[in-house]
Design a protein around this motif. Structure first.
Motif, PDB file in Angstrom:
ATOM      1  N   GLY A  27       0.800  -1.255  -0.165  1.00 42.62           N
ATOM      2  CA  GLY A  27       0.095  -0.004  -0.009  1.00 42.62           C
ATOM      3  C   GLY A  27       0.893   1.368   0.111  1.00 42.62           C
ATOM      4  O   GLY A  27       1.979   1.281  -0.063  1.00 42.62           O
ATOM      5  N   SER A  28       0.296   2.459   0.332  1.00 47.29           N
ATOM      6  CA  SER A  28       0.931   3.626   0.293  1.00 47.29           C
ATOM      7  C   SER A  28       1.426   3.968   1.781  1.00 47.29           C
ATOM      8  O   SER A  28       0.921   3.512   2.717  1.00 47.29           O
ATOM      9  CB  SER A  28       0.189   4.777  -0.344  1.00 47.29           C
ATOM     10  OG  SER A  28      -1.046   4.701   0.225  1.00 47.29           O
ATOM     11  N   GLY A  29       2.319   5.017   1.690  1.00 50.27           N
ATOM     12  CA  GLY A  29       2.759   5.317   2.981  1.00 50.27           C
ATOM     13  C   GLY A  29       3.380   4.578   3.815  1.00 50.27           C
ATOM     14  O   GLY A  29       4.194   3.742   3.136  1.00 50.27           O
ATOM     15  N   LEU A  30       3.139   4.319   5.158  1.00 46.28           N
ATOM     16  CA  LEU A  30       3.487   3.433   5.995  1.00 46.28           C
ATOM     17  C   LEU A  30       3.669   1.952   5.440  1.00 46.28           C
ATOM     18  O   LEU A  30       4.284   1.054   5.803  1.00 46.28           O
ATOM     19  CB  LEU A  30       3.347   3.529   7.481  1.00 46.28           C
ATOM     20  CG  LEU A  30       3.974   4.907   7.916  1.00 46.28           C
ATOM     21  CD1 LEU A  30       3.238   4.896   9.737  1.00 46.28           C
ATOM     22  CD2 LEU A  30       5.509   4.929   7.981  1.00 46.28           C
ATOM     23  N   CYS A  31       2.403   1.766   4.916  1.00 52.43           N
ATOM     24  CA  CYS A  31       2.193   0.417   4.451  1.00 52.43           C
ATOM     25  C   CYS A  31       3.069  -0.182   3.264  1.00 52.43           C
ATOM     26  O   CYS A  31       3.384  -1.271   3.390  1.00 52.43           O
ATOM     27  CB  CYS A  31       0.652   0.198   3.595  1.00 52.43           C
ATOM     28  SG  CYS A  31      -0.627   0.738   4.940  1.00 52.43           S
ATOM     29  N   GLY A  32       3.771   0.510   2.555  1.00 49.18           N
ATOM     30  CA  GLY A  32       4.538   0.276   1.651  1.00 49.18           C
ATOM     31  C   GLY A  32       6.055   0.364   2.161  1.00 49.18           C
ATOM     32  O   GLY A  32       6.877   0.093   1.255  1.00 49.18           O
ATOM     33  N   PHE A  33       6.244   1.044   3.302  1.00 46.53           N
ATOM     34  CA  PHE A  33       7.601   0.898   3.693  1.00 46.53           C
ATOM     35  C   PHE A  33       8.336  -0.054   3.565  1.00 46.53           C
ATOM     36  O   PHE A  33       9.735  -0.006   3.237  1.00 46.53           O
ATOM     37  CB  PHE A  33       7.618   1.637   5.295  1.00 46.53           C
ATOM     38  CG  PHE A  33       8.654   1.958   5.635  1.00 46.53           C
ATOM     39  CD1 PHE A  33       9.689   3.061   5.494  1.00 46.53           C
ATOM     40  CD2 PHE A  33       9.334   1.248   6.882  1.00 46.53           C
ATOM     41  CE1 PHE A  33      11.088   3.148   5.966  1.00 46.53           C
ATOM     42  CE2 PHE A  33      10.458   1.431   7.496  1.00 46.53           C
ATOM     43  CZ  PHE A  33      11.366   2.241   6.772  1.00 46.53           C
ATOM     44  N   ARG A  34       8.288  -1.168   4.073  1.00 49.00           N
ATOM     45  CA  ARG A  34       8.965  -2.140   4.146  1.00 49.00           C
ATOM     46  C   ARG A  34       8.388  -3.519   3.055  1.00 49.00           C
ATOM     47  O   ARG A  34       8.609  -4.717   3.363  1.00 49.00           O
ATOM     48  CB  ARG A  34       8.901  -3.113   5.405  1.00 49.00           C
ATOM     49  CG  ARG A  34       9.644  -2.228   6.568  1.00 49.00           C
ATOM     50  CD  ARG A  34       9.727  -3.033   7.955  1.00 49.00           C
ATOM     51  NE  ARG A  34      10.578  -4.054   7.644  1.00 49.00           N
ATOM     52  CZ  ARG A  34      10.198  -5.249   8.045  1.00 49.00           C
ATOM     53  NH1 ARG A  34       9.144  -5.370   8.778  1.00 49.00           N
ATOM     54  NH2 ARG A  34      11.056  -6.300   7.743  1.00 49.00           N
ATOM     55  N   GLU A  35       7.668  -3.020   1.936  1.00 50.55           N
ATOM     56  CA  GLU A  35       7.102  -3.899   1.028  1.00 50.55           C
ATOM     57  C   GLU A  35       7.991  -4.846   0.535  1.00 50.55           C
ATOM     58  O   GLU A  35       9.149  -4.909   0.217  1.00 50.55           O
ATOM     59  CB  GLU A  35       6.678  -3.108  -0.071  1.00 50.55           C
ATOM     60  CG  GLU A  35       5.636  -3.852  -1.073  1.00 50.55           C
ATOM     61  CD  GLU A  35       4.803  -3.110  -1.960  1.00 50.55           C
ATOM     62  OE1 GLU A  35       4.035  -2.936  -1.961  1.00 50.55           O
ATOM     63  OE2 GLU A  35       5.525  -2.977  -3.067  1.00 50.55           O
ATOM     64  N   GLY A  36       7.590  -6.415   0.842  1.00 53.32           N
ATOM     65  CA  GLY A  36       8.232  -7.311   0.529  1.00 53.32           C
ATOM     66  C   GLY A  36       9.199  -7.995   1.634  1.00 53.32           C
ATOM     67  O   GLY A  36       9.541  -9.088   1.473  1.00 53.32           O
ATOM     68  N   ALA A  37       9.427  -7.212   2.526  1.00 49.97           N
ATOM     69  CA  ALA A  37      10.167  -7.923   3.776  1.00 49.97           C
ATOM     70  C   ALA A  37       9.331  -8.809   4.536  1.00 49.97           C
ATOM     71  O   ALA A  37      10.273  -9.586   5.135  1.00 49.97           O
ATOM     72  CB  ALA A  37      10.561  -6.477   4.411  1.00 49.97           C
ATOM     73  N   ASP A  38       8.397  -8.821   4.643  1.00 46.32           N
ATOM     74  CA  ASP A  38       7.388  -9.722   5.266  1.00 46.32           C
ATOM     75  C   ASP A  38       6.905 -10.784   4.441  1.00 46.32           C
ATOM     76  O   ASP A  38       5.637 -11.179   4.948  1.00 46.32           O
ATOM     77  CB  ASP A  38       6.486  -8.998   6.412  1.00 46.32           C
ATOM     78  CG  ASP A  38       5.584  -7.956   5.447  1.00 46.32           C
ATOM     79  OD1 ASP A  38       5.860  -8.185   4.408  1.00 46.32           O
ATOM     80  OD2 ASP A  38       4.717  -7.566   6.253  1.00 46.32           O
ATOM     81  N   ARG A  39       7.610 -11.283   3.328  1.00 44.51           N
ATOM     82  CA  ARG A  39       6.801 -12.108   2.635  1.00 44.51           C
ATOM     83  C   ARG A  39       6.525 -13.499   3.281  1.00 44.51           C
ATOM     84  O   ARG A  39       7.676 -14.004   3.883  1.00 44.51           O
ATOM     85  CB  ARG A  39       7.550 -12.183   1.390  1.00 44.51           C
ATOM     86  CG  ARG A  39       6.832 -13.135   0.246  1.00 44.51           C
ATOM     87  CD  ARG A  39       7.712 -13.019  -1.020  1.00 44.51           C
ATOM     88  NE  ARG A  39       7.004 -13.809  -2.027  1.00 44.51           N
ATOM     89  CZ  ARG A  39       6.969 -13.372  -3.365  1.00 44.51           C
ATOM     90  NH1 ARG A  39       7.544 -12.544  -3.942  1.00 44.51           N
ATOM     91  NH2 ARG A  39       6.343 -14.272  -4.182  1.00 44.51           N
ATOM     92  N   THR A  40       5.379 -14.033   3.348  1.00 40.35           N
ATOM     93  CA  THR A  40       5.385 -15.604   3.896  1.00 40.35           C
ATOM     94  C   THR A  40       4.689 -16.355   2.751  1.00 40.35           C
ATOM     95  O   THR A  40       3.731 -15.768   1.782  1.00 40.35           O
ATOM     96  CB  THR A  40       4.487 -15.455   5.163  1.00 40.35           C
ATOM     97  OG1 THR A  40       4.502 -16.576   5.637  1.00 40.35           O
ATOM     98  CG2 THR A  40       3.234 -14.776   4.943  1.00 40.35           C
ATOM     99  N   GLU A  41       4.687 -17.439   2.603  1.00 45.83           N
ATOM    100  CA  GLU A  41       4.343 -18.426   1.497  1.00 45.83           C
ATOM    101  C   GLU A  41       3.889 -19.638   2.142  1.00 45.83           C
ATOM    102  O   GLU A  41       4.490 -20.224   3.042  1.00 45.83           O
ATOM    103  CB  GLU A  41       5.564 -18.452   0.445  1.00 45.83           C
ATOM    104  CG  GLU A  41       5.770 -17.559  -0.063  1.00 45.83           C
ATOM    105  CD  GLU A  41       6.874 -17.512  -1.362  1.00 45.83           C
ATOM    106  OE1 GLU A  41       6.682 -16.965  -2.407  1.00 45.83           O
ATOM    107  OE2 GLU A  41       7.702 -18.122  -0.913  1.00 45.83           O
ATOM    108  N   SER A  42       3.221 -20.407   1.383  1.00 47.34           N
ATOM    109  CA  SER A  42       2.663 -21.613   1.795  1.00 47.34           C
ATOM    110  C   SER A  42       2.482 -22.675   0.548  1.00 47.34           C
ATOM    111  O   SER A  42       1.915 -21.805  -0.550  1.00 47.34           O
ATOM    112  CB  SER A  42       1.337 -21.683   2.594  1.00 47.34           C
ATOM    113  OG  SER A  42       0.935 -22.653   3.051  1.00 47.34           O
ATOM    114  N   SER A  43       2.490 -23.781   0.614  1.00 43.63           N
ATOM    115  CA  SER A  43       2.504 -24.677  -0.668  1.00 43.63           C
ATOM    116  C   SER A  43       1.123 -25.561  -0.334  1.00 43.63           C
ATOM    117  O   SER A  43       0.709 -25.752   0.645  1.00 43.63           O
ATOM    118  CB  SER A  43       3.522 -25.689  -0.756  1.00 43.63           C
ATOM    119  OG  SER A  43       3.520 -26.797  -1.710  1.00 43.63           O
TER     120      SER A  43
END
Length: 142
Positions: free
Chosen positions: A98-114
């Motif tokens: 998202g914009s502002g603080l939402c995009g500040f760390r975009e991608g840093a907290d990626r989580t996945e499941s198979s």
């Protein structure tokens, strides 16, 4: 006594921020403009349904959705989206966006499941905020 009141206030404020699965009457479909792939069913497809919890924690931000590393959309709190995928094994992922603080760390907290989805089958996943920070995307029955 002051300690008890302080501890109670902290516990209440933390629990008020926790996310939880929405009831059926709280769910809303994600707007079509927020969904970018796998929207048209094809013969032999499987179905993936992703729902985002409700609650205050991260509520002002979107959660980006990925299937096999491909950006397929984004969800706000209490939203659900349906995707029509080829049958087989898939990696479902999310991160805050998202914009502002939402995009500040975009991608840093990626989580996945198979998951493996057979032809004609439906699998459901839930995006939840974790009490210790971050998010999860896990299979669910709801």
């Amino acid at each position: 006594m002051k300690r008890l009141i302080l501890c109670s206030a902290i516990a209440l404020s933390v629990s008020a921020c926790a996310t939880k699965p929405p009831r059926a009457d709280q769910l809303k479909a994600a707007p079509t403009e927020h969904l970018t792939a796998f929207q048209s069913p094809k013969d032999g497809d499987a179905t993936l349904i992703v729902t985002r919890d409700i609650g205050m924690l991260g509520g002002g931000c979107y959660m980006a959705l990925f299937v096999d590393g491909r950006d397929v959309g984004k969800l706000a709190t209490g939203e659900t989206a349906t995707f029509h995928l080829p049958a087989g094994e898939h990696i479902v992922g999310t991160w805050i966006t998202g914009s502002g603080l939402c995009g500040f760390r975009e991608g840093a907290d990626r989580t996945e499941s198979s998951t493996i989805i057979r032809r004609g089958e439906t699998r459901k996943f839930r995006i939840a905020a974790l009490s210790g920070g971050g998010y999860s995307i896990t299979p669910t029955t709801i």
